[in-house]
Scaffold this motif. Structure first.
Motif, short mmCIF file in Angstrom:
data_model
loop_
_atom_site.label_atom_id
_atom_site.label_comp_id
_atom_site.label_asym_id
_atom_site.label_seq_id
_atom_site.Cartn_x
_atom_site.Cartn_y
_atom_site.Cartn_z
N VAL A 145 -19.44 -14.80 -13.88
CA VAL A 145 -18.58 -15.25 -14.97
C VAL A 145 -18.42 -14.13 -16.01
O VAL A 145 -17.32 -13.88 -16.51
CB VAL A 145 -19.13 -16.54 -15.62
N TYR A 146 -19.53 -13.42 -16.30
CA TYR A 146 -19.42 -12.24 -17.16
C TYR A 146 -18.45 -11.23 -16.56
O TYR A 146 -17.64 -10.64 -17.27
CB TYR A 146 -20.79 -11.56 -17.32
N LEU A 148 -15.92 -11.73 -14.54
CA LEU A 148 -14.52 -12.17 -14.67
C LEU A 148 -14.05 -12.03 -16.11
O LEU A 148 -12.93 -11.58 -16.37
CB LEU A 148 -14.37 -13.62 -14.23
N PHE A 149 -14.90 -12.41 -17.06
CA PHE A 149 -14.54 -12.26 -18.46
C PHE A 149 -14.28 -10.79 -18.79
O PHE A 149 -13.27 -10.46 -19.43
CB PHE A 149 -15.63 -12.82 -19.38
N MET A 151 -13.35 -8.49 -16.80
CA MET A 151 -12.09 -8.09 -16.17
C MET A 151 -10.90 -8.57 -16.99
O MET A 151 -9.96 -7.83 -17.24
CB MET A 151 -12.03 -8.68 -14.76
N LEU A 152 -10.96 -9.84 -17.45
CA LEU A 152 -9.82 -10.39 -18.19
C LEU A 152 -9.68 -9.73 -19.56
O LEU A 152 -8.57 -9.47 -20.02
CB LEU A 152 -10.00 -11.90 -18.38
N PHE A 153 -10.81 -9.46 -20.22
CA PHE A 153 -10.77 -8.99 -21.60
C PHE A 153 -10.72 -7.46 -21.67
O PHE A 153 -9.73 -6.88 -22.13
CB PHE A 153 -11.97 -9.53 -22.38
N THR A 156 -8.16 -5.85 -18.51
CA THR A 156 -6.74 -6.19 -18.54
C THR A 156 -6.19 -6.23 -19.97
O THR A 156 -5.24 -5.50 -20.28
CB THR A 156 -6.51 -7.57 -17.88
N THR A 157 -6.80 -7.05 -20.83
CA THR A 157 -6.21 -7.24 -22.16
C THR A 157 -6.29 -5.97 -23.01
O THR A 157 -5.35 -5.61 -23.70
CB THR A 157 -6.91 -8.40 -22.89
N ILE A 240 -18.55 -5.29 -10.31
CA ILE A 240 -17.58 -4.97 -9.26
C ILE A 240 -16.16 -4.97 -9.83
O ILE A 240 -15.36 -4.08 -9.52
CB ILE A 240 -17.69 -5.98 -8.11
N TYR A 241 -15.85 -5.95 -10.69
CA TYR A 241 -14.47 -6.03 -11.21
C TYR A 241 -14.35 -5.55 -12.65
O TYR A 241 -13.38 -5.85 -13.33
CB TYR A 241 -13.95 -7.45 -11.05
N PHE B 31 -11.00 -16.81 -23.16
CA PHE B 31 -10.36 -16.09 -22.08
C PHE B 31 -10.45 -16.83 -20.76
O PHE B 31 -9.50 -16.84 -19.98
CB PHE B 31 -10.94 -14.67 -21.96
N LEU B 32 -11.58 -17.46 -20.50
CA LEU B 32 -11.69 -18.20 -19.24
C LEU B 32 -10.77 -19.41 -19.23
O LEU B 32 -10.00 -19.62 -18.29
CB LEU B 32 -13.13 -18.65 -19.01
N ALA B 263 -13.74 -20.02 -11.47
CA ALA B 263 -14.79 -19.60 -12.40
C ALA B 263 -14.93 -20.60 -13.54
O ALA B 263 -16.04 -20.85 -14.03
CB ALA B 263 -14.50 -18.22 -12.95
#
Lengths: 309, 285
Positions: A145-146, A148-149, A151-153, A156-157, A240-241, B31-32, B263
């Motif tokens: 979950v860390y 993915l966060f 990666m999103l923040f 990407t952002t 990884i991401y 964000f999630l 997720a």
């Protein structure tokens, strides 16, 4: 006078001899078990469980070391990674950079937060409860979950792309609660006497914190930081991401890089490089062993010190 | 005057540091959820959560994560069945049966068990447990059973650590009282001390559940990862975590968003588990 003497002489009795009365011989024990077979069964279960736990640990370490050490070769430590030679040197260097970067971000924040909680916040302060709850939540969040966060923040952002920096920030959030909690415990272990003495001599709050409280809490804080290093070195899913899987020595904090653990994942993923994976596992395991040893030594020093007091 | 300003500046700096973790939690939630709820709405919440079919690259694609939810629950339950009894009994050993001389090396050993990276556990599972299960049960090897055994080992240090301190927190007078009434050492420990340490041990189990359900790399390496409902514990299964890691690398558009929604489901599970943990901890005090 007379009375005091008698107390002292009673204290002179060897304590070991008293405990020895309580100690049971094997035969006595067997007789007790005969009377209560359930006790014997429970005893055997306890011993069995402990043996299983520690046998698994020994077997795991032994297996990896025995199978892995023959696969360690000098080629695996050459500067460049290529498809012919899956060198782990770039990954080792990236791991060191990643560790340093994450610590630079997380340690000041964690120590600062702990100082606020222990030294500044008044009892019943609402912020303290909220911070504690946030830290508890963070320490339960799974690493994916860390990842993915991050990666999103960060990736990407903030447009950082797959980079050491994105990975380091992600890991910094992950280890923040650990650093905070261990520092808090270390600060709480510093006796109030020291603070009062410092105030009594006319030092301000800030000077007391930096010159008196923090120096005496250093071993405890260090033990926490070393545990955090262990988390960073072993982390895979969160990286990884965020920092990506490029297997080259990173040139800037913005370049993508794989740490040792990610390197190992990449090696096992396609099943082609098992020997190299064994070798990497050995290196990872040795790093973890050293880290655990160091933090145990430090923790022992802290404990010894608090007994002295 | 300068001193006073400095004091104030640092006071504010420390406060900001303290607020960092709150900020991190808020950012993670925002964000999630912001990225995870829209795709859930697009797919349909019911179809997403309870859909049986996960075929994201088919035309038309189908995003049902129910097999993965079930997979996560199965391997977590398996890990609990294997890890909890061994963990609690080992904790009893550490707290009440272990000679001091043995305790000194064993305590760091438990911590070492917690320090070993999950990728190393996964590798160990891949090269030792998978072939072992394949031989013993004449099956494919990578299965719910294998993942459960590996996860059971991985949650041991959590359960041992929390349970041991819970047992140690029980006042010694309980133990002495039981002995004085004629109970044996084992009976006193199991029927007097363990019930008294119940909520602490429960907290350890809940923490272990959180570890098991969130574990990614190790499970992925031994669970087989087939995204369908398993018929037996010897069949492969895919967990929520494995689903994210395996497909994030090449996913695009709605597929990618569906993974983020996966997720979110995992995150909600974890939040519920965390809540249970804090409630139990509060009751302990």
């Amino acid at each position: 006078m007379e009375k005091k003497n008698t107390i002292e002489s009673s204290e002179l009795v060897d304590i070991n001899s008293i405990q020895a009365i309580n100690r049971r011989s094997v035969r006595q024990r067997l007789r007790e078990y005969k009377k209560s077979p359930l006790s014997l069964v429970l005893f055997l279960f306890v011993i069995l469980a402990a043996v299983v736990t520690f046998a698994v640990l020994l077997f795991l370490i032994g297996y990896i070391l025995v199978k892995g050490i023959p696969n360690l070769s000098l080629d695996l430590f050459s500067w460049n990674y290529s498809t012919e030679n899956q060198s782990m040197m770039p990954a080792l260097i990236s791991t060191i950079f990643m560790t340093l970067l994450s610590l630079i971000i997380a340690v000041p924040l964690g120590i600062g937060a702990a100082i606020y909680l222990v030294e500044y916040a008044r009892r019943g302060n609402k912020i303290v409860g909220a911070v504690r709850m946030a830290a508890e939540t963070l320490s339960g969040v799974p690493s994916i979950v860390y990842g993915l966060f991050g990666m999103l923040f960060f990736v990407t952002t903030l447009h950082w792309g797959y980079s050491l920096l994105a990975g380091a920030f992600t890991l910094a959030i992950m280890i923040l609660p650990l650093v905070m909690r261990t520092t808090e415990e270390a600060l709480l272990a510093v006796p109030d006497m020291l603070r009062e003495g410092s105030f009594g001599l006319g030092a301000g709050k800030l000077r007391t914190v930096f010159k008196i409280v923090l120096p005496s809490a250093v071993p405890g804080i260090l033990a926490g930081v070393i545990l955090a290093i262990g988390r960073i070195v072993g982390e895979t899913a969160a990286l990884i991401y965020t920092s990506g899987t490029v297997a080259a020595v990173p040139k800037t904090p913005m370049s993508s890089a794989r740490t040792l653990a990610v390197h190992m994942y990449a090696l096992t993923d396609n099943g082609l490089y098992m020997e190299q994976a064994y070798a990497t596992a050995v290196v990872l395991l040795i790093v973890v062993l050293v880290i655990n040893f160091l933090s145990a030594v430090l923790a022992k020093r802290v404990a010894a010190k608090s007994i002295e007091r | 005057m300068k001193q006073r300003v400095l004091e104030l500046v640092f006071r504010i700096l420390f406060l900001i540091a303290a607020l960092a973790s709150i900020l991190a939690v808020i950012l993670i939630c925002i964000f999630l959820f912001a990225n995870g709820f829209p795709p859930m709405a697009e797919i349909g919440v019911f179809d997403f959560l309870f859909g049986m079919d996960w075929s994201p690259v088919d035309v038309p694609p189908s995003f049902g994560i129910f097999p993965m939810i079930v997979g996560s629950l199965y391997v977590t339950a398996g890990a609990i069945i294997i890890g909890v009894p061994i963990g609690i009994l080992t904790a009893v050993f550490m707290a009440k049966f272990c000679p001091k001389r043995l305790y000194r090396p064993l305590k760091p050993a438990v911590e070492l068990l917690a320090g070993i990276p999950s990728i190393v556990y996964g590798f160990f599972g891949m090269v030792v447990l998978v072939p072992l299960v394949r031989e013993l049960f004449d099956s494919k090897g990578a299965s719910i059973l294998t993942a459960s055994i590996l996860l059971g080992i991985m949650i041991l240090p959590t359960i041992i650590g929390v349970s041991e301190s819970a047992i140690r927190a029980v006042p010694n007078s309980y133990y002495e009282g039981a002995l004085a009434l004629g109970a044996s050492h084992e009976r006193s420990v199991f029927f007097v001390m363990l019930p008294a340490a119940k909520s602490g041990i429960m907290a350890g189990i809940v923490l272990g559940i959180g570890r098991a359900i969130g574990e990614t790399m190790a499970v992925m390496m031994v669970a087989g990862n087939q995204a369908r409902m398993p018929d037996s514990i010897l069949e492969g299964v895919r967990t929520l975590t494995a689903n994210i890691v395996m497909e994030m690398g090449y996913a695009a558009d709605l597929h990618r968003e569906a993974l983020i929604a996966t997720a979110v489901v995992l995150f909600v599970f974890i939040l519920i588990i965390n809540l249970c943990f804090s409630l139990l901890k509060r009751r302990m005090k």
